[in-house]
Design a protein around this motif. Structure first.
Motif, PDB file in Angstrom:
ATOM      1  N   GLU A 118       0.817  -1.349  -0.046  1.00  0.00           N
ATOM      2  CA  GLU A 118       0.099   0.001  -0.083  1.00  0.00           C
ATOM      3  C   GLU A 118       0.907   1.152   0.013  1.00  0.00           C
ATOM      4  O   GLU A 118       1.947   1.260   0.609  1.00  0.00           O
ATOM      5  N   GLY A 119       0.656   2.081  -0.877  1.00  0.00           N
ATOM      6  CA  GLY A 119       1.374   3.502  -0.833  1.00  0.00           C
ATOM      7  C   GLY A 119       2.189   3.535  -2.323  1.00  0.00           C
ATOM      8  O   GLY A 119       2.897   4.435  -2.510  1.00  0.00           O
ATOM      9  N   GLY A 120       2.015   2.350  -2.972  1.00  0.00           N
ATOM     10  CA  GLY A 120       2.878   2.413  -4.354  1.00  0.00           C
ATOM     11  C   GLY A 120       4.086   2.154  -4.075  1.00  0.00           C
ATOM     12  O   GLY A 120       4.824   2.402  -5.323  1.00  0.00           O
ATOM     13  N   LEU A 121       4.685   1.566  -3.180  1.00  0.00           N
ATOM     14  CA  LEU A 121       5.928   1.098  -3.120  1.00  0.00           C
ATOM     15  C   LEU A 121       6.181  -0.489  -3.174  1.00  0.00           C
ATOM     16  O   LEU A 121       5.044  -0.891  -2.948  1.00  0.00           O
ATOM     17  N   PHE A 122       7.454  -1.009  -3.436  1.00  0.00           N
ATOM     18  CA  PHE A 122       7.421  -2.515  -3.698  1.00  0.00           C
ATOM     19  C   PHE A 122       8.294  -2.872  -2.551  1.00  0.00           C
ATOM     20  O   PHE A 122       9.541  -2.264  -2.356  1.00  0.00           O
ATOM     21  N   ARG A 123       7.989  -4.048  -1.807  1.00  0.00           N
ATOM     22  CA  ARG A 123       8.983  -4.685  -0.925  1.00  0.00           C
ATOM     23  C   ARG A 123       9.843  -5.702  -1.542  1.00  0.00           C
ATOM     24  O   ARG A 123       9.079  -6.607  -2.075  1.00  0.00           O
ATOM     25  N   TYR A 124      11.043  -5.870  -1.177  1.00  0.00           N
ATOM     26  CA  TYR A 124      11.728  -6.904  -1.794  1.00  0.00           C
ATOM     27  C   TYR A 124      12.775  -7.539  -0.691  1.00  0.00           C
ATOM     28  O   TYR A 124      13.448  -6.682   0.041  1.00  0.00           O
ATOM     29  N   ASP A 125      12.624  -8.707  -0.434  1.00  0.00           N
ATOM     30  CA  ASP A 125      13.267  -9.323   0.712  1.00  0.00           C
ATOM     31  C   ASP A 125      14.591  -9.721   0.583  1.00  0.00           C
ATOM     32  O   ASP A 125      15.264  -9.796  -0.529  1.00  0.00           O
ATOM     33  N   GLU A 142       0.237   4.985  -5.792  1.00  0.00           N
ATOM     34  CA  GLU A 142      -0.330   3.804  -6.562  1.00  0.00           C
ATOM     35  C   GLU A 142      -0.981   3.681  -7.923  1.00  0.00           C
ATOM     36  O   GLU A 142      -0.614   2.945  -8.580  1.00  0.00           O
ATOM     37  N   THR A 143      -1.284   5.031  -8.327  1.00  0.00           N
ATOM     38  CA  THR A 143      -1.308   5.132  -9.766  1.00  0.00           C
ATOM     39  C   THR A 143      -0.355   4.898 -10.672  1.00  0.00           C
ATOM     40  O   THR A 143      -0.162   4.114 -11.709  1.00  0.00           O
ATOM     41  N   ILE A 144       1.048   5.458 -10.334  1.00  0.00           N
ATOM     42  CA  ILE A 144       2.091   5.524 -11.045  1.00  0.00           C
ATOM     43  C   ILE A 144       2.662   3.814 -11.031  1.00  0.00           C
ATOM     44  O   ILE A 144       3.115   3.240 -12.013  1.00  0.00           O
ATOM     45  N   THR A 145       2.423   3.396  -9.725  1.00  0.00           N
ATOM     46  CA  THR A 145       2.915   1.957  -9.634  1.00  0.00           C
ATOM     47  C   THR A 145       2.159   0.990 -10.355  1.00  0.00           C
ATOM     48  O   THR A 145       2.967   0.080 -11.094  1.00  0.00           O
ATOM     49  N   ARG A 146       0.988   1.214 -10.447  1.00  0.00           N
ATOM     50  CA  ARG A 146       0.123   0.268 -11.171  1.00  0.00           C
ATOM     51  C   ARG A 146       0.419   0.495 -12.586  1.00  0.00           C
ATOM     52  O   ARG A 146       0.263  -0.471 -13.438  1.00  0.00           O
ATOM     53  N   HIS A 147       0.551   1.576 -13.182  1.00  0.00           N
ATOM     54  CA  HIS A 147       0.833   1.805 -14.732  1.00  0.00           C
ATOM     55  C   HIS A 147       2.442   1.196 -15.017  1.00  0.00           C
ATOM     56  O   HIS A 147       2.443   0.295 -15.970  1.00  0.00           O
ATOM     57  N   ARG A 148       3.300   1.362 -14.148  1.00  0.00           N
ATOM     58  CA  ARG A 148       4.698   1.062 -14.410  1.00  0.00           C
ATOM     59  C   ARG A 148       4.873  -0.378 -14.146  1.00  0.00           C
ATOM     60  O   ARG A 148       5.504  -1.106 -14.908  1.00  0.00           O
TER      61      ARG A 148
END
Length: 295
Positions: A79-86, A164-170
């Protein structure tokens, strides 16, 4: 190891070449292509041979990270448009050190989204913007515009929606395009055009609708003219995969593009993926075809 300025310049050169190559390929590359990628007259590896984090010896920080839906790690959008990478399992150091270094130096890297064995969709440039040691995860911005809009947990409501909009598009749209064009072997389903940079992944059920999921069965590989015609209901596709052209358009007299590109497609049959699981959903096609018939 390269000086920092030379390191950044090389990354930019790689990503420029990668943008050109993915435009031609339909948005995806194979492991073999990523393992032997031509840039500036030289061949470079863009993916590790076995691990998810690729740390070239001559670079100051990680060049690419792999996210796999069937892998052992819990990589995901948040949530918030960022991506988590373990973190790479087993240590907070090791391969994680150079990924942490990418955050400290603010160097761009490539996110490789695996969608089937040996096939990846490159998302780039992405940036590591936080290191969550408690959860042993890196936080990744998938667009340069998201690097500075706020620290983790401090986004305003407007910033969150924007991210979130940018992340969804990208992220999501790139995945959708790559998966659809891969399923259709980088060909237009109507006219069989094979130029990847002239092809789109068209939604059957619009992505603005709740059921407009970014899945292959809700997609069609269409060249730009047939995508535009489909979106404007000048062309319809029946649940039996038959192509229909709007009656008014059939009666028009114009140049060769109208005749050969649209009118002659009337009554032809759609080329569909060889894998039955990837073929267009007939219920979605019917709902969309009803709209076409009503126009």
């Amino acid at each position: 190891m390269l000086e920092l300025a030379a390191d950044l310049a090389l990354r930019q050169e790689i990503m420029t070449a990668l943008a050109s190559r993915t435009a031609e390929s339909g948005g995806f590359l194979t492991r073999a292509e990523l393992s032997s990628f031509s840039v500036g007259g030289q061949t470079r590896r863009l993916i590790d041979s076995s691990k998810g984090i690729w740390n070239p010896r001559d670079l100051n920080a990680t060049l690419s990270i792999v996210s796999s839906p069937d892998g052992p790690y819990d990589d995901r959008d948040v949530e918030g448009g960022l991506f988590r990478y373990d973190y790479r399992a087993g240590t907070v150091q090791g391969d994680n050190t150079k990924l942490r270094r990418a955050m400290q130096l603010q160097l761009p890297l490539i996110l490789l989204r695996k969608f089937e064995t040996g096939a990846y969709i490159p998302i780039f440039p992405v940036y590591v913007v936080d290191d969550d040691a408690t959860r042993q995860q890196f936080v990744v911005a998938v667009d340069e515009a998201l690097r500075f809009i706020g620290a983790r947990g401090e986004l305003s409501e407007v910033e969150r929606r924007y991210a979130e909009t940018i992340t969804r598009h990208r992220l999501h749209q790139a995945m959708f395009r790559g998966m659809v064009l891969h399923a259709y072997e980088v060909k237009c389903a109507v006219c069989r055009l094979r130029h990847g940079d002239l092809l789109d992944a068209a939604h059957i059920t619009a992505d603005s609708e709740e059921t407009g999921l970014a899945v292959v069965t809700n997609g069609l590989s269409l060249c730009k003219i047939h995508h535009a015609a489909y979106d404007r209901n000048l062309m319809g596709i029946s649940p039996n995969y038959e192509v229909k052209i709007n009656q008014g358009l059939l009666e028009e007299i114009d140049g060769p593009m109208l005749k050969h590109g649209l009118q002659e497609m009337h009554g032809t049959h759609l080329m569909v993926p060889s894998d039955f699981r990837e073929r267009p959903d007939r219920d979605r096609l019917q709902a969309r075809f009803d709209v076409f018939l009503a126009c």
